[in-house]
Write an enzyme that holds these catalytic residues in place. Structure first.
Site, short mmCIF file in Angstrom:
data_model
loop_
_atom_site.label_atom_id
_atom_site.label_comp_id
_atom_site.label_asym_id
_atom_site.label_seq_id
_atom_site.Cartn_x
_atom_site.Cartn_y
_atom_site.Cartn_z
N LYS A 181 20.08 56.39 -9.26
CA LYS A 181 19.68 55.09 -9.78
C LYS A 181 19.24 54.22 -8.61
CE LYS A 181 21.32 51.16 -12.43
NZ LYS A 181 22.39 50.64 -13.30
N LYS A 198 16.59 57.07 -12.68
CA LYS A 198 16.26 55.75 -13.19
C LYS A 198 15.79 54.84 -12.07
CE LYS A 198 18.68 51.95 -15.31
NZ LYS A 198 19.97 51.38 -15.55
C1 PBG Z 1 23.77 48.19 -15.48
C2 PBG Z 1 22.49 48.70 -15.99
C3 PBG Z 1 21.21 48.24 -15.68
C4 PBG Z 1 20.35 48.94 -16.49
C5 PBG Z 1 21.10 49.82 -17.27
N1 PBG Z 1 22.44 49.66 -16.93
C6 PBG Z 1 20.75 47.17 -14.78
C7 PBG Z 1 21.17 47.12 -13.39
O1 PBG Z 1 21.69 48.06 -12.82
O2 PBG Z 1 21.00 46.03 -12.82
C8 PBG Z 1 18.87 48.74 -16.53
C9 PBG Z 1 18.20 49.17 -17.77
C10 PBG Z 1 16.85 48.61 -17.97
O3 PBG Z 1 16.29 47.90 -17.12
O4 PBG Z 1 16.31 48.88 -19.05
N2 PBG Z 1 24.39 48.88 -14.50
#
Ligand code: PBG
Length: 330
Positions: free
Chosen positions: A202, A256
């Protein structure tokens, strides 16, 4: 690779001449089975709230969720992902609302499981950001996100979600070592059948902006998430993250965001024999959706992006377009 012949006896356009022929030689096949639908939940009754930065996406109160689940099941979507919009009064530094068995996610899991049993899967994020006053995924102390202290809360959050009936626990926090500890705690508490989908690769991304607006953590977020989410300059590091999470017991791994990271999906797919999921995140959604609404690009662009994920090697895709596309794939 063997090329059998050359122009003019070989003409690659021959296989493309008709729709039926193109279908016959198609290499990727996107189906509704590949789609995961995110749902934003908000407190209250009979609510369907629009989200400013995500046109066409809404926050629903728990009593309204069946409307979405019914259509998701009808269109053969295998799983939904639940995300809460938590009232700011319930947030604190430790994100303790995450451990409240009557928080929005817990209420939603119970009500979905009661009505639908195993007709559809539920996945839930394990991370503290919807619940912390500072918007970070972990505990903030003197400007630092504490790793091991955060994991202790994440374990409790995972156990609670499993107890409520969550099928897939999805740690999205990027703390080191959390998958192993969560797996161990789940097993110890007789949740050995609960799956873990690790958000293993991520990246710290600007494309999460609209999501943070949707869960109400945008305004409160102090700084960025670069000390735990990955640097987008790196790809070998993604392989290290993924191999660690596999060793720790992840059943599936996630890459992601989506579209700028297709190379990572492909790398992971080639290097590990494990289901790889992709997340077409909120910023990607809003870009595409706005361009479609303004008639800059056509709706077919959605399918094109999702097939791109399949071609790169994704087993499934989390996308805010899931319900729309699943319907059209029939
Ligand atoms: C939280 C999380 C995030 C997303 C999914 N879970 C945001 C982040 O890490 O700040 C993003 C999903 C999206 O942008 O559609 N940990």
């Amino acid at each position: 690779m063997i090329i059998t012949g050359k122009y003019p006896n070989l003409r690659l356009r021959r296989n493309r001449k008709t729709d039926w022929s193109r279908r016959l030689v198609q290499e990727s096949n996107l189906s509704a089975n590949d789609l995961i639908l995110p749902i934003f939940i908000v407190d209250g009754k009979n609510k369907k709230e629009s989200i400013k930065s995500m046109p066409g996406i809404f926050r629903y109160s728990v009593d309204k969720i069946p409307v979405i689940i019914d259509t998701a099941i009808k269109h053969k979507i295998p799983m939904v992902a639940l995300f809460p919009y938590t009232n700011s009064k319930l947030k604190n530094n430790l994100g303790q609302e995450s451990l409240n068995e009557n928080n929005l996610v817990c209420k939603a899991i119970r009500s979905i499981k009661k009505k639908y049993k195993n007709k559809i899967g539920i996945m839930c994020d394990v991370a503290l950001d919807p619940y912390t006053s500072h918007g970070h995924d972990g505990i903030l102390n003197e400007g630092k996100i504490l790793n091991d202290e955060t994991i202790e809360i994440l374990i409790q959050q995972s156990l609670l979600q499993a107890e409520m009936g969550c099928d897939i626990i999805a740690p999205s926090d990027m703390m080191d070592g959390r998958v192993g500890k969560i797996r161990k705690a789940l097993d110890k508490n007789k949740f050995q059948d609960v799956q873990i989908l690790s958000y293993a690769a991520k990246y710290a991304s600007s494309f999460y902006g609209p999501f943070r607006d949707a869960v109400g953590s945008k305004k409160s977020l102090k700084g960025d998430k670069k000390t735990y989410q990955m640097d987008y300059n790196n790809s070998l590091e993604a392989l290290r993250e993924i191999s660690l999470d596999i060793k720790e017991g992840a059943d599936m791994v996630m890459v992601k965001p989506g579209m700028p990271y297709l190379d990572i999906i492909k790398l992971v797919k080639e290097n590990f024999k494990i289901p790889v999921f992709a997340y077409q995140v909120s910023g990607e959604y809003s870009l595409i959706k706005n361009a479609i609404d303004k008639k800059i690009i056509s709706e077919n662009s959605i399918l094109e992006t999702l097939v791109g994920f399949k071609r790169a090697g994704a087993s499934a895709i989390v996308t805010y377009f899931a319900d729309k596309i699943a319907k059209s794939l029939k």
